[in-house]
Write a protein that holds these residues in place. Structure first.
Motif, mmCIF file in Angstrom:
data_model
loop_
_atom_site.group_PDB
_atom_site.id
_atom_site.type_symbol
_atom_site.label_atom_id
_atom_site.label_comp_id
_atom_site.label_asym_id
_atom_site.label_seq_id
_atom_site.Cartn_x
_atom_site.Cartn_y
_atom_site.Cartn_z
ATOM 1 N N UNK A 106 0.851 -1.197 0.000
ATOM 2 C CA UNK A 106 0.000 0.000 0.000
ATOM 3 C C UNK A 106 0.885 1.244 0.000
ATOM 4 N N UNK A 107 1.972 1.173 0.765
ATOM 5 C CA UNK A 107 2.914 2.293 0.768
ATOM 6 C C UNK A 107 4.313 1.716 0.655
ATOM 7 N N UNK A 108 5.042 2.272 -0.261
ATOM 8 C CA UNK A 108 6.398 1.803 -0.415
ATOM 9 C C UNK A 108 7.323 3.005 -0.474
ATOM 10 N N UNK A 109 8.163 3.129 0.538
ATOM 11 C CA UNK A 109 9.104 4.247 0.569
ATOM 12 C C UNK A 109 10.441 3.728 0.075
ATOM 13 N N UNK A 127 2.389 -3.154 3.811
ATOM 14 C CA UNK A 127 1.521 -3.968 2.969
ATOM 15 C C UNK A 127 0.071 -3.840 3.418
ATOM 16 N N UNK A 128 -0.865 -4.105 2.527
ATOM 17 C CA UNK A 128 -2.274 -4.059 2.911
ATOM 18 C C UNK A 128 -2.530 -5.010 4.071
ATOM 19 N N UNK A 129 -3.356 -4.572 4.976
ATOM 20 C CA UNK A 129 -3.720 -5.435 6.090
ATOM 21 C C UNK A 129 -2.652 -5.534 7.156
ATOM 22 N N UNK A 130 -1.674 -4.673 7.107
ATOM 23 C CA UNK A 130 -0.539 -4.789 8.009
ATOM 24 C C UNK A 130 -0.368 -3.490 8.796
ATOM 25 N N UNK A 158 8.105 7.743 -3.133
ATOM 26 C CA UNK A 158 7.114 7.299 -2.162
ATOM 27 C C UNK A 158 5.940 6.788 -2.970
ATOM 28 N N UNK A 159 5.768 5.483 -2.995
ATOM 29 C CA UNK A 159 4.750 4.910 -3.868
ATOM 30 C C UNK A 159 3.516 4.556 -3.062
ATOM 31 N N UNK A 160 2.395 5.141 -3.444
ATOM 32 C CA UNK A 160 1.123 4.768 -2.850
ATOM 33 C C UNK A 160 0.428 3.874 -3.863
ATOM 34 N N UNK A 161 0.266 2.617 -3.544
ATOM 35 C CA UNK A 161 -0.279 1.647 -4.499
ATOM 36 C C UNK A 161 0.461 1.721 -5.823
ATOM 37 N N UNK A 192 -11.565 11.695 14.742
ATOM 38 C CA UNK A 192 -10.459 11.777 13.787
ATOM 39 C C UNK A 192 -10.313 10.460 13.027
ATOM 40 N N UNK A 193 -10.447 9.360 13.776
ATOM 41 C CA UNK A 193 -10.304 8.058 13.128
ATOM 42 C C UNK A 193 -11.469 7.822 12.167
ATOM 43 N N UNK A 194 -12.673 8.204 12.603
ATOM 44 C CA UNK A 194 -13.839 8.059 11.729
ATOM 45 C C UNK A 194 -13.620 8.843 10.446
ATOM 46 N N UNK A 195 -13.086 10.037 10.588
ATOM 47 C CA UNK A 195 -12.840 10.912 9.448
ATOM 48 C C UNK A 195 -11.826 10.258 8.510
ATOM 49 N N UNK A 196 -10.789 9.687 9.115
ATOM 50 C CA UNK A 196 -9.716 9.110 8.311
ATOM 51 C C UNK A 196 -10.206 7.869 7.574
ATOM 52 N N UNK A 197 -11.056 7.115 8.227
ATOM 53 C CA UNK A 197 -11.440 5.840 7.629
ATOM 54 C C UNK A 197 -12.763 5.931 6.878
ATOM 55 N N UNK A 198 -13.367 7.107 6.821
ATOM 56 C CA UNK A 198 -14.706 7.252 6.240
ATOM 57 C C UNK A 198 -14.758 6.722 4.815
ATOM 58 N N UNK A 199 -13.746 6.985 4.025
ATOM 59 C CA UNK A 199 -13.777 6.600 2.617
ATOM 60 C C UNK A 199 -12.987 5.307 2.387
ATOM 61 N N UNK A 200 -12.781 4.580 3.475
ATOM 62 C CA UNK A 200 -12.051 3.308 3.407
ATOM 63 C C UNK A 200 -10.756 3.437 2.603
ATOM 64 N N UNK A 201 -9.829 4.241 3.073
ATOM 65 C CA UNK A 201 -8.576 4.428 2.347
ATOM 66 C C UNK A 201 -7.732 3.156 2.413
ATOM 67 N N UNK A 202 -6.809 3.040 1.462
ATOM 68 C CA UNK A 202 -5.932 1.865 1.466
ATOM 69 C C UNK A 202 -4.875 2.010 2.540
ATOM 70 N N UNK A 203 -4.521 3.286 2.819
ATOM 71 C CA UNK A 203 -3.437 3.509 3.774
ATOM 72 C C UNK A 203 -3.902 4.480 4.855
#
Lengths: 554, 314, 527, 288
Positions: free
Chosen positions: A8-11, A35-38, A73-76, A168-179
């Motif tokens: 999901x994120x690769x630096x 990685x996703x799910x991690x 910095x690679x996002x997906x 804040x967490x609700x806001x961050x996860x509202x759109x089900x982001x990958x990261x």
């Protein structure tokens, strides 16, 4: 290998430097994947570059001052560094989201929670008003906020810190982001709230399969939440690995020292039952604050009386350390300030060698003060930045009539005692690190040759390795000089290490008091038990380098 | 709210009393004689004596003060020594133009200063920031009367777009009112724009460092929403404060602007009154402007509650 | 206090915003910009020129001075008895006050009494008056105890306080108290509601006014009004006023600084010229009570040092509009003479040499001369500066203290030493109409009386000559006395005569029929 | 604790890079230095005495002798503008210094002693409520026009601002841990004020001083414009403009030159003040 999986994120070999004519590198080519799910924890002390890393990923760096100079910095798989501002703006909130450290300041104080929440949908989705409202309610429910409509209409200041962090967490996860990037999301919270928030993040992450980059300085939190750990220092990644592997068998000395510095929750065996004389006795101390600011009077509200300290009594014996622990708002600092007479107690007595100093003034107060000295929490603020430290150090003795030459000699001596070079006396506070400054503050207290030192969260602002050193110093001085110490802290691990007795406070009252070994090992009061239970990283024994409960191999 | 309002009004009493005593003493302990103004400069000593006696100026100071305060309590501000008209009537005639001018200047100010300040903060350190700041400091640096002369000679005399002078009340129509108020308001606003845009910029710069601005950006919001919805509202309190304390500056600008543009307002009244030693009139105007100042600051304090919910509910 | 203050504030704000001042310029309005703000309305107590101008709008006088400075009947005609002791005045027909009541002899007597209470020369006249009696509504007599030939001149004179006629009820206002009811019998009615002190005064044509048949001349003759309203305004900035005149916002500018003549010369739509037939004398007043000017030699040295041309050139700029002359009564009046001109003749350098010489010979010990300078009267800013420069050159030690006119006016009345708020010298100017004979000119008062005009000159000779002037039956004898006085005034260095300058006015070119006079007059004038 | 500190520190380093102030600040310093030098050496630089009259040379345009032309007294405008710099600098400097010298102790007292605070601040509120220019007009007009009067008149309304500033600073520093530490070390109130509070007010005071400096010069000009300034014999920029305004349409240079110099002067002072403020702002200072 999970080669097929795109992180999901690769630096990749990320370099970041300050701008200007004389750039300094803040990140010196770091690489890691999430990685996703991690959940990957980025651990490091201040100045390690962990927050900068998160801001680069979000494309939120203040570019006039700091900018990436190399790497990717690679996002997906998409490079954030080369993407247009419009593109990163579209990604923010939708594909990658962030939760910040301070729930108190991360929400806009003048806008209703509902609007701030809806903005996420407004910015990224085409939805009708009622739909949006519904989506907000659902997001609130997902983070287990009670009564979503009420929250929707609230302003941030009407919610507790934990609730705000949930928003804040609700806001961050509202759109089900990958990261999801969480930058010290629980550092500002009390331990019990911290535990709840950590559980929530873990739970939501598992439900959605989100990749989480979790930034923290606290190894205890790492134990509780991380799948993998990435240790950073001075802009470099020291080592990376699955959490238990890394904790059990750190590959670098730095990680090892970091782990070694973490105080154990288990107090050492009591060092003898030597019962010295009582030097300080506090009985039925109370302190009331009248909260009547003009703004409150604006709405015609009568002054609000808060009992910060309510009938607190304790004794401090010569050569012993009494710890006062509690969460924020428990009144522990107020007790210390009353003892120091920085606040005037509302009632009760403070007996210093049998003399009540709770109301004395003038010369009597001055005499009392010489015997009581304090070390403050924030070493940046307890030293006057405008005068050389020698001046700060000699201020006290001068007030008591000591001549300059003798003070200077003693100051140099004391500097050595606290482990600093006496030649530094002519320098200014800003030329020292935080830990050094705290040593100077201790030196200043010592020069007064007090009988009692009151340390108010004296190590809380320090990095864990420095914290350990300062604790050692304090303990050593106490032993050598047979001082008594009143040690105020919110950190049970610290209390366990330094205190002979512990007093647990909650809402201005003492809930439990006794020898540290007893209170922390066998708490009698459910609140004490809950506190101990909530301490992060309880499941790991840092001293043994293995999970708690496995018998130490002999 | 009411409670607070009343309390603040009560707090204003010692302030206003100080102003009253101060002004009274200032006027009476300094040289000058209204009788001369009434009698004209060719009057002889004997003629002056007659008038002085008649005005009660030969009474002891304390007596004069007590009489004046007593009358004030009853809402009687006295009668102008020179024109023999009630002071309040004189002020009533003049306050309209001054308020119009002040409000027009303030509107122009906010219209220009807020966007300028926000833009400058947004582009902090960039060319736009520098340009806005130099422009606004320039507005601050040129004396109002010079700005006024230049505006008149460009827009009124040479281009003949607007009238050169004068004032028409709004009741005579919007167009004549605006035509005549625009240039003086602009001249006056030039200082004020500088002040407010600088404060806006400074306040915005601070707010833009706040975590919630970062949060807003992290949500992927448009920059304009971030600036105006999230930042500007939070930056409002210092801006409002400067608007309030700037009132004094507005008055000083008004005095000069009114002279240049021939607006029959309070500013000229007070200069005339001072030069004529019209004691009751000077006292009333200064008390009144001080009262307005206190009132404006009270209103601004109250308006904090509108911009910041914490103030309302805490 | 705060509450009442607040309510007042709100109330006045509301009133102000609702108050619709009918300020539109109409074709039959005459818009005038005056050089000084009208604040004090009582023309029977004030010597201020602007108030006098106001007085001529709302009041009329028994007699008037025509353009040739001859006394003419205005409200009344008069006859003198053979022994010069009884003057009989007969009011003409059709005289009414603005409130509709007819003007009677009783009104006139009451008005003359009030006038004499406040006017210096009037007071002097009263010393000769035995009685004033109304013989009918239309006729009254003034009986004198001794002949007083100046009587008609005084009743006609336009300065410093003209003998205005007002209703008896107002004329009987106690001495010193100001009259606020502006009922008169003049050609204009004062619109009290629209009066904004210092800003604006409005006059309406008085339909009940019956003008005389003769053409208007000076302040005598037929005062025929051609405008419904005359609106006076004050513009604090002369630049603004000229702009307003050029833009057609106003029709008439009472005072045009000579330096700015080029601005209006360029314009086809503006005319300008001298309206007031006599000019104003710039005067530098010495304080005869304080050193160094308590010494006549020092005063004389100063007189030699000062230079009319330099002062007027700096203050006025254009030689077309000033006259240098020795006459203390004005350069073009019947009493004008060359007496004492030896103090002014010769080049500036020659006189400077003389000044140095006299000063050196005198007892002057370097005592500083405190020169007062007004900052808010344009014409009077320059003379003290120029004078100070010259005096310094001559060897005087001079300090210039700047202040506003109000302060100066107050300070000049102080007889105290300089340290206690006194003064040594200041400049002012006098309309020639106020000083054109020894009786009315307070500049040559030699009584030394504390109540006399500032300077407190003392000369019994001058006083004796002034009495002789008053008693002199013929013009020749009068002039002889006046000339002797003038010589003495120079010899004793009463004050410095700075020469005479003319005042310019400017007006819209479509105006015609302006009547020259001692004050600006708004009858006769028409589009 | 977080390494946002390093972000802030980086920003601070950048802004604190005093050795390279912007070109604007450099320009401002140069302009100010020129004006100060011009004022200081006016007697050497001025081709004429500023008060030297010549009634034959009135209102002449600029030429080789009179570089900016002459005024209505025939005095040399250039010389007067030079001398004007001197007076303006004196007015600005004395006003700034005076209001700081008076405001500082009052602010310290108000900030440190709560008892004095109430009374003192009410008085200051009252003084502040009177619009400065009205106060100045009244003071100058009612007493005696002169340099000292004008300075006092301009200074008076500035004092409450200084008092407020110092008081606010004292109150914020009063609760700093290092002041509490000093109390615990037995330091007396006076000594705390002298050692810990006073130095903390210097930064904001210097900045405020520059603004007062600029405001004073402007107010002096406005007072002269209204006819209640320093006596007209003294050449000040305000006086020159006030005298010249009558001739604005004919000889604009009488207003133009002093206005240009004045504006440049104020501009420079303000730019310098801003630069000082930015470099002294505690928020910009490195904490770590």
């Amino acid at each position: 290998m999970k080669a097929a999986l795109t992180p999901a994120l690769s630096v990749r070999n990320l370099h970041v430097a300050t701008t200007g004519t004389n750039p300094t590198e803040i990140l010196k080519g770091i690489s890691f994947d999430v990685n996703p799910g991690e959940i990957v924890c980025l651990v490091g002390e201040s100045g390690s570059g962990k927050s900068v890393t998160s801001l680069v990923a979000m494309d939120l760096l203040p570019k006039q001052e700091i900018r990436p100079t190399g790497g990717a910095v690679l996002l997906n798989g998409e490079d954030i560094l080369t993407a247009t501002p419009a593109r990163t703006k579209a990604l923010r909130g939708a594909e990658m989201a962030m939760v910040f450290q301070e729930p108190m300041t991360a929400l806009n104080p003048v806008l209703r929670i509902g609007l701030q929440m809806e903005e996420v949908f407004l910015a990224h989705r085409k939805m009708t008003g009622p739909d949006r409202r519904q989506a907000v309610f659902e997001a609130f429910e997902a983070v287990q906020l009670p009564n979503p409509p009420r929250i929707y209409d609230s302003f941030p200041h009407q919610l507790s810190g934990g609730q705000r962090q949930r928003v804040m967490i609700a806001m961050a996860l509202a759109l089900k982001p990958r990261l999801l990037i969480a930058d010290e999301p629980t550092t500002a919270l009390d331990v019990t709230t911290q535990k709840q928030i950590l559980t929530l993040i873990r739970q939501l992450q598992e439900e959605n399969g989100t990749a989480v980059l979790f930034i923290t300085h606290d190894m205890g939190v790492v134990v509780d939440i991380a799948d993998r750990v990435c240790v950073m220092r001075n802009g470099e990644v020291m080592e990376t690995g699955p959490v238990h592997e890394l904790l059990a068998a750190p590959k670098t000395d730095y990680t090892r020292s970091l782990l070694a510095a973490i105080p154990s929750l288990t107090p050492p065996e009591p060092a003898g039952e030597e019962r010295g004389d009582i030097v300080l006795e506090v009985s039925a101390l109370s302190k009331e604050f009248r909260l009547g600011n003009p703004l409150a009077r604006l709405i015609g509200k009568p002054d609000h009386v808060v009992k910060a300290v309510d009938e607190v009594s304790f004794c401090l014996r010569r050569g012993r350390t009494l710890g006062i622990v509690g969460e924020s708002g428990s009144g522990k600092s107020t007790v210390a300030r009353c003892v120091m007479r920085l606040e005037d107690p509302s009632s009760g007595a403070i007996l210093l060698d049998g003399h009540d100093i709770s109301t004395v003034q003038g010369g009597a107060l001055m005499r009392a003060r010489k015997r009581l000295q304090m070390v403050f929490q924030d070493p940046n603020r307890s030293l006057n930045p405008r005068i050389p430290i020698l001046e700060s150090l000699s201020e006290g003795p001068m007030n008591y009539g000591e001549d300059r030459t003798s003070i200077h000699a003693r100051a140099a001596e004391v500097m050595e005692i606290v482990g600093l070079d006496p030649t530094g006396l002519l320098r200014y506070p800003h030329q020292f690190s935080g830990g050094q400054r705290q040593r100077i503050a201790i030196a200043r207290a010592l020069l007064m040759e007090p009988e009692i030192i009151v340390a108010d969260e004296a190590v809380s602002a320090l990095d864990v390795s420095v914290q350990a050193q300062v604790l050692d110093l304090l303990d050593q001085i106490r032993r050598e000089r047979n001082l008594s110490m009143l040690f105020i802290t919110h950190d049970l691990r610290v209390a366990a290490q330094i205190c002979d007795e512990v007093m647990v406070m909650r809402n201005g009252r003492v809930v439990e008091m006794g020898p540290a070994s007893e209170v922390l090992a066998n708490p009698k009061h459910p609140y004490t038990a809950a506190l101990i239970d909530a301490a992060p990283g309880r499941s790991w024994d840092f001293v043994a380098g293995q999970p708690v409960g496995i018998p130490v191999p002999s | 709210m009411i409670h607070y309002f009343v309390k603040r009004l009560l707090m204003a009493i010692p302030v206003m009393f100080f102003v009253a005593v101060f002004v009274f003493l200032l006027l009476r302990l300094t040289p000058g004689d209204p009788a001369i103004i009434i009698a004209g400069d060719q009057a002889t000593q004997a003629q002056l004596e007659t008038i002085r006696e008649n005005l009660g100026l030969d009474e002891p100071l304390l007596g004069q003060f007590v009489t004046w305060m007593g009358n004030l309590m009853r809402g009687d501000f006295g009668v102008s020594l020179i024109s023999q008209k009630p002071v309040l009537t004189l002020i009533g005639q003049r306050i309209g133009p001054t308020l119009s001018l002040a409000l027009a200047a303030m509107s122009l100010t906010l219209f220009f200063a807020l966007p300028l300040g926000v833009m400058a903060a947004w582009r902090h350190g960039k060319l736009l920031d520098r340009a806005v700041m130099i422009f606004s400091v320039l507005g601050f640096s040129v004396p109002v009367f010079v700005t006024g002369y230049v505006l008149i000679s460009v827009f009124a005399v040479n281009l003949q777009l607007l009238p050169v002078q004068g004032y028409r009340p709004l009741s005579e129509g919007l167009v004549p009112f605006l035509q005549r108020i625009f240039l003086p308001a602009l001249a006056l606003a030039s200082i004020y724009i500088a002040l407010v845009s600088r404060m806006t910029r400074a306040s915005m710069l601070e707010i833009l460092q706040e975590d919630y601005v970062r949060t807003a950006r992290a949500k992927g919001l448009n920059e304009s929403v971030v600036l105006f919805r999230h930042a500007l509202r939070n930056a409002a309190i210092p801006i409002l404060t400067i608007v309030g304390t700037g009132f004094a500056m507005l008055i000083s600008g008004v005095v000069v602007t009114e002279s240049v543009f021939n607006i029959p307002g309070l500013g000229r009244l007070v200069v005339d009154a001072v030069l004529a030693r019209d004691y009751p009139l000077i006292q009333a105007i200064i008390l009144l402007t001080a009262g307005i100042y206190v009132l404006i600051n009270l209103l601004i304090d109250l308006s904090y509650a509108l911009t910041d919910p914490r103030v309302r509910y805490q | 206090m705060t509450l009442s203050l607040r309510s007042c504030l709100l109330a006045t704000a509301c009133v102000a915003s609702m108050l619709a001042l009918p300020g539109f310029t109409r074709a039959d309005d005459l818009n005038v910009v005056l050089s000084a703000p009208l604040r004090s309305l009582d023309a029977t107590t004030s010597t201020a020129r602007i108030t006098r101008t106001h007085g001529f709008m709302v009041y009329d006088t028994l007699l008037g001075l025509d353009g040739d400075m001859k006394v003419q009947p205005e409200m009344a005609s008069y006859a003198v008895s053979d022994d010069n002791l009884v003057y009989t005045f007969t009011l003409r027909d059709g005289l009414t006050f603005h409130d509709g009541t007819p003007v009677t002899a009783a009104d006139c007597i009451a008005s003359l009494k009030r006038w004499a209470d406040h006017d210096g020369a009037g007071g002097k006249m009263m010393g000769f008056v035995k009685s004033m009696d109304a013989s009918s509504d239309k006729e009254f007599t003034i009986t004198l105890s001794a002949p007083f030939g100046q009587l008609p001149d005084l009743l006609a004179k336009p300065s410093p306080i003209p003998a205005f006629i007002l209703p008896k009820r107002l004329a009987e206002t106690p001495k010193g108290e100001q009259i606020t009811d502006m009922t008169g019998s003049g050609p204009f009615m004062f619109v009290a509601d629209e009066f904004q002190p210092g800003v604006r005064a409005v006059y309406e044509k008085f339909d009940g006014y019956v003008p005389r048949d003769e053409p208007a001349s000076g302040n005598a003759g037929g005062k025929v009004v051609h405008f419904d309203r005359v609106i006076w305004e004050v513009m604090p900035d002369i630049q603004t006023a000229i702009n307003a005149l050029r833009a057609g916002d106003v029709d008439y500018l009472e005072s045009l600084p000579t330096d700015l003549v080029p601005l209006v010369e360029m314009s086809d739509t503006i005319d300008y010229g001298v309206i007031k037939p006599v000019g104003s004398q710039v005067t530098g007043q010495f304080n005869h009570l304080l050193p160094p000017f308590d010494d006549v030699d020092v005063r004389r040295a100063a007189m030699y040092a000062l230079d009319q041309e330099q002062i007027l050139m700096t203050a006025i700029g254009n030689p077309k509009y000033f006259t240098l002359c020795a006459s203390i009564y004005g350069c073009s009046v019947p009493l004008a003479s060359e007496a004492g001109s030896e103090y002014l003749n010769g080049s500036a350098d020659e006189r400077m040499a003389k000044a140095k010489e006299i000063l050196a010979a005198s007892d002057y010990d370097g005592t500083p001369v405190l020169m007062l300078q007004p900052t808010d009267i344009a014409v009077l800013q320059a003379p003290p500066i120029v004078a100070a420069e010259r005096l310094r050159e001559a060897g005087f030690n001079v300090e210039v203290a700047s202040m506003d006119w109000a302060t100066l006016s107050s300070r000049r009345t102080s007889m105290e030493p300089v340290a206690d708020g006194g003064w040594n010298m200041f400049f002012t100017f006098w309309g020639v109409e106020g000083i054109w004979n020894p009786l009315s000119s307070v500049l040559i008062d030699g009584t030394g009386d504390p109540s006399a005009w500032s300077g407190w000159r003392k000369s019994d000779e001058v006083e004796a000559l002034r009495a002789a002037y008053v008693a002199a039956p013929t013009f020749e004898e009068q002039k002889a006395a006046a000339t002797q006085i003038q010589q003495l005034v120079y010899d004793q260095a009463f004050y410095f005569n700075g020469g005479e300058f003319m005042s310019l006015s400017a007006w819209s070119a479509d105006l015609d029929g302006i009547v020259p006079g001692m004050v600006n007059q708004f009858w006769g004038i028409h589009r | 604790m977080t390494d946002m500190i390093s972000v802030r520190a980086a920003r601070a380093r950048r802004l604190l890079a005093l050795p390279r102030p912007g070109w604007l600040t450099v320009a401002a310093i140069v302009v100010l230095a020129l004006i100060v030098l011009a004022g200081a050496f006016a007697p050497l630089l001025a081709p004429f005495e500023p008060t030297e009259l010549n009634s034959m040379m009135r209102l002449k345009p600029a030429d080789a002798t009179h570089w900016m032309g002459t005024d209505s007294y025939g005095r040399d405008l250039f010389s007067r503008v030079l001398y004007g710099a001197r007076i303006s600098m004196i007015v600005g400097f004395s006003t700034a210094l005076g209001s700081l010298a008076i405001g500082l102790p009052l602010g310290l007292i108000a900030g440190w002693f709560p008892l004095a605070d109430g009374v003192l601040m009410r008085i200051m509120d009252g003084l502040m409520a009177i619009p400065g220019i009205l106060l100045a007009i009244a003071v100058v007009a009612l007493t005696k026009a002169g340099l000292v009067t004008v300075i006092i008149a301009i200074m008076l309304p500035e004092i409450p601002q200084v008092v407020r500033l110092v008081r606010a600073r004292v109150i914020s520093v009063r609760n700093e841990a290092y002041v509490e530490a000093a109390r615990l070390l037995g330091t007396s109130s006076t000594r705390i004020i002298w050692r810990h509070l006073l130095p903390a007010t210097f930064g904001p005071m210097i900045v405020q001083g520059t603004y007062i400096y600029a405001a004073a010069i402007l107010t002096e000009a406005a007072l002269s414009f209204l006819g209640v300034g320093i006596g007209t014999e003294t050449p000040t920029w305000g006086n020159i403009m006030a005298e010249g305004r009558l001739y604005f349409a004919l000889t604009p240079s009488l207003v133009f030159w002093p206005a240009v110099v004045l504006s440049f002067c104020i501009l420079s002072i303000n730019i310098l003040g801003d630069a000082l403020r930015d470099s002294l702002d505690p928020k910009m200072k490195a904490r770590g």
